[in-house]
Design an enzyme around this catalytic site. Structure first.
Site, PDB file in Angstrom:
ATOM      1  N   GLU A 191     -26.736 -42.330  35.164  1.00 23.81           N
ATOM      2  CA  GLU A 191     -25.668 -43.252  35.570  1.00 23.81           C
ATOM      3  C   GLU A 191     -25.085 -44.044  34.410  1.00 23.81           C
ATOM      4  O   GLU A 191     -25.244 -45.273  34.330  1.00 23.81           O
ATOM      5  CB  GLU A 191     -26.174 -44.213  36.648  1.00 23.81           C
ATOM      6  N   GLU A 224     -27.915 -38.344  44.227  1.00 20.32           N
ATOM      7  CA  GLU A 224     -28.719 -39.333  44.958  1.00 20.32           C
ATOM      8  C   GLU A 224     -27.958 -39.701  46.221  1.00 20.32           C
ATOM      9  O   GLU A 224     -26.794 -40.090  46.153  1.00 20.32           O
ATOM     10  CB  GLU A 224     -28.944 -40.593  44.110  1.00 20.32           C
TER      11      GLU A 224
HETATM   12  C1  GAL Z   1     -29.187 -45.534  41.433  1.00 27.63           C
HETATM   13  C2  GAL Z   1     -30.133 -45.138  40.323  1.00 27.63           C
HETATM   14  C3  GAL Z   1     -31.528 -44.902  40.831  1.00 27.63           C
HETATM   15  C4  GAL Z   1     -31.936 -46.005  41.756  1.00 27.63           C
HETATM   16  C5  GAL Z   1     -30.959 -46.078  42.888  1.00 27.63           C
HETATM   17  C6  GAL Z   1     -31.301 -47.119  43.916  1.00 27.63           C
HETATM   18  O1  GAL Z   1     -28.131 -46.286  40.957  1.00 27.63           O
HETATM   19  O2  GAL Z   1     -29.703 -43.979  39.641  1.00 27.63           O
HETATM   20  O3  GAL Z   1     -32.420 -44.832  39.738  1.00 27.63           O
HETATM   21  O4  GAL Z   1     -31.976 -47.185  41.048  1.00 27.63           O
HETATM   22  O5  GAL Z   1     -29.699 -46.392  42.373  1.00 27.63           O
HETATM   23  O6  GAL Z   1     -30.348 -47.164  44.935  1.00 27.63           O
END
Ligand code: GAL
Length: 638
Positions: free
Chosen positions: A149, A320
């Site tokens: 990110e 994610e």
């Molecule tokens: C994303 C990140 C993850 C985790 C997640 C939590 O922004 O890549 O490592 O922190 O959010 O929602």
């Protein structure tokens, strides 16, 4: 390409370093049983791989990869450069980024590095290369995720000494002579001329606003630092590895140019947190936020799906996916039952190759202990897992979808977002928000949208092109617009500045054959609007248009609201949501594009073979004789 996916897949983010080794095999087996076939690991594990500088511990990672791979899972291996271990600061005490107020951003969380710091960049390249050497031909590795990110936690723009030195070098390369820079920025204004490049500081902590040209160049430089960083790391992996490269972009992060970064990678991916984003990073009324509290905004995910499909040149994933409540928004409601499934199918309907859930098991410790996983901290199933399982089952039954071209194109330019940030002229004017408003207007009519980069040179596939808020048109785009035999809705605030954020002479927009000039601008506070003759109103932003071109609609006070030629029309202001919808509908109908009247909360997405209908509302909706339950998704052959 080796490792390419041939089928849609589900995945999950897993942190073997958080759990006893004895648990890995059972976790892997449970993932596979749930229908998950991809697992992403490694992206924050540097301190476990290299607890002290040069002291490398690969055995545990070898073992984790082996255990997961033996269970039939394919692995996305993350490079760990977003979390430099504490010892790195002893080697490079000045590697920390510095915020706009001049304060260092300290160790103790993540992304504590400056993209311009050469010493840390070399360390990051070293660990990346070592990983690639070790796993670049490992049969269990499906792909690589580079870093994590970029830009998250406001980390693109740093005001450190390393950034200042690199900025001076960047400016010297761009302008060659200090005379050229002074001319381009207009530094005679307020006696801001420089004699040498090394006199130029970063544009923070000035008495009043700095020169917007200075700011915009700094923003460009900061974006270039991200692109160069990614290029360096991607090269380090490619030299030793055969698998495709991915980065996981974020929602609504515009401080670096994703088109540039995407060119160095094989697949784009993004991290989709619909409920977190609704409360955390979207301008919307309280009524809207309350209505979609547990579902997320109906257009936010689709916008990013379409954006990253383009950034990935057709190949993209959700790396994610929110599986339950997150921990980082001001308030963190749980999704309505059904939403995890809906979000997953929405991604596939937009062409995602994979949807990966974050994370497998909720962590009982540290910053994200309140963030749901597919499992609870005690390893019992959390509600998201049943929905993931249902999606896996449906994927087996549902044929692959193929993504055709949309009828509507939206041009999205990161540099324009920076320009309007450097010189907003109206509080709250925001390039992303304007592009999103245009997107929403089209999607609310049931239209598919393709998002295109600002150097697009051919619009001929798109009967309707939306081009809001483009600082200055690239030469190929200007030519493509002038030649287009479809409707282009240009503006507001398009082609009204030069690349240096000065007013062009002749004043813009400058589309050959379209005699319209934007001669004056006013911005309005949120309480004020200006009515249009055809109904609705402009909010925030209005330009006075002059010229001999035809006026197609006026403001209630008689000033032009839309003028131009048969094909290219300039929109003078930022319409409110309903009015934007009306204007886009009229433009679509003029081009024989069929639009739909969708009930609030319902969205559709057409693939080559299917129509997907997503019900973002909490209640059932009947549309064309089909009832879709609240938080439900329906699809049918076309
Ligand atoms: C994303 C990140 C993850 C985790 C997640 C939590 O922004 O890549 O490592 O922190 O959010 O929602």
């Amino acid at each position: 390409m080796s490792g390419a996916l041939t089928q849609r897949a589900l995945g999950v983010c897993y942190y073997p370093e958080h759990w006893p080794e004895a648990q890995w095999a059972e976790d892997a087996q449970r993932m596979a049983e749930a229908g998950i076939s991809i697992v992403r690991i490694g992206e924050f594990a540097w301190s476990r791989i290299e607890p002290r500088s040069g002291d490398l511990h690969w055995a545990w990672l070898d073992q984790a990869i082996d255990v997961l791979g033996q269970a039939g899972l394919r692995i996305v291996l993350g490079t760990p450069t977003a979390t430099p271990p504490r010892w790195m600061l002893d080697l490079h005490p000045d590697m920390l980024a510095v915020d706009v107020e001049g304060r260092p951003r300290k160790f103790g969380s993540r992304r504590h590095y400056d993209f311009a710091h050469r010493g840390y960049r070399d360390e990051a390249r070293r660990i990346t290369r070592l990983m690639a050497e070790r796993y670049g031909h490992n049969r269990h590795i499906l792909a690589w995720q580079i870093d994590n990110e970029y830009g998250c936690h406001d980390t693109v723009r740093s005001y450190s000494p390393a950034a200042r030195d690199a900025f001076q070098r960047w400016l010297a390369a761009r302008y060659q002579t200090i005379f050229a820079l002074n001319e381009a920025w207009g530094n005679i204004f307020w006696s801001m001329d420089y004699a040498t490049f090394d006199e130029i500081d970063l544009p923070n902590l000035t008495v009043t606003e700095p020169n917007p040209a200075h700011v915009l160049d700094f923003y460009r430089f900061a974006s270039d630092m991200v692109q160069r960083w990614n290029h360096t790391m991607a090269t380090a992996v490619r030299t030793h590895a055969t698998q495709p490269l991915i980065h996981n972009y974020m929602g609504r992060i515009v401080e670096f140019d994703h088109w540039d970064v995407g060119r160095d990678l094989d697949i784009a991916s993004w991290d989709s947190y619909p409920i977190g984003f609704l409360s955390d990073r979207l301008e919307a009324s309280e009524t809207h936020k309350s209505r979609f509290l547990r579902q997320g905004d109906p257009d936010m995910q689709a916008f990013h799906h379409d954006l990253y499909r383009a950034v990935g040149q057709g190949r993209w994933w959700v790396m994610e996916q929110q599986p339950g409540p997150v921990n980082w928004a001001p308030y963190n409601p749980a999704p309505l039952p059904g939403m995890v499934r809906l979000w997953s199918w929405e991604a596939f309907a937009h062409g995602a190759e994979a949807v990966c859930y974050f994370r497998w098991r909720q962590a009982p410790m540290a910053q994200e202990q309140m963030h749901a996983g597919l499992l609870r901290p005690d390893s019992a199933e959390a509600p998201g897992l049943a929905e993931a399982r249902a999606v896996a089952q449906e994927m087996r039954e549902m044929p692959e979808v193929s993504i055709g071209k949309a009828q509507v194109a939206l041009i999205f330019d990161y540099a324009s977002c920076w320009a309007w940030d450097a010189q907003p002229q109206g509080a709250g004017f925001d390039g992303f928000a304007l592009a999103f408003a245009a997107y929403r207007a089209a999607r609310g009519l049931g239209l598919n949208i393709d998002i295109l980069p600002p150097d697009t040179n051919d619009l001929s596939d798109y009967p309707l092109v939306l081009a809001p808020g483009l600082l200055s048109l690239s030469a190929p785009l200007r030519k493509a617009i002038a030649a287009h035999k479809g409707r282009v809705l240009l503006g507001p605030r398009s082609d009204v500045k030069t690349d240096h954020l000065t007013i062009p002479l002749p004043m813009g927009p400058n589309i050959p054959g379209v005699d319209v000039t934007s001669v004056r601008t006013e911005s309005l506070p949120p309480s004020e609007t200006i009515a249009l003759s055809g109904g609705g109103a402009m909010v925030s932003w209005i330009e006075e248009l002059e010229g001999s071109a035809e006026v197609f609609e006026t403001l209630a006070d008689g000033r032009p609201a839309i003028m131009g030629s048969l094909y290219c029309r300039v929109l003078a202001g930022w319409p409110d949501a309903e009015t934007y919808g009306r204007i886009v509908r009229e433009a679509a109908h003029a081009m024989d594009i069929v639009t739909h009247d969708l009930p609030d909360g319902l969205r559709i997405r057409d693939t080559a073979s299917h129509r997907f209908v997503f019900n973002y509302s909490a209640d059932p909706i009947t549309w064309h004789s089909v009832t879709i339950p609240g938080a439900g998704v329906h699809w049918a052959d076309k």
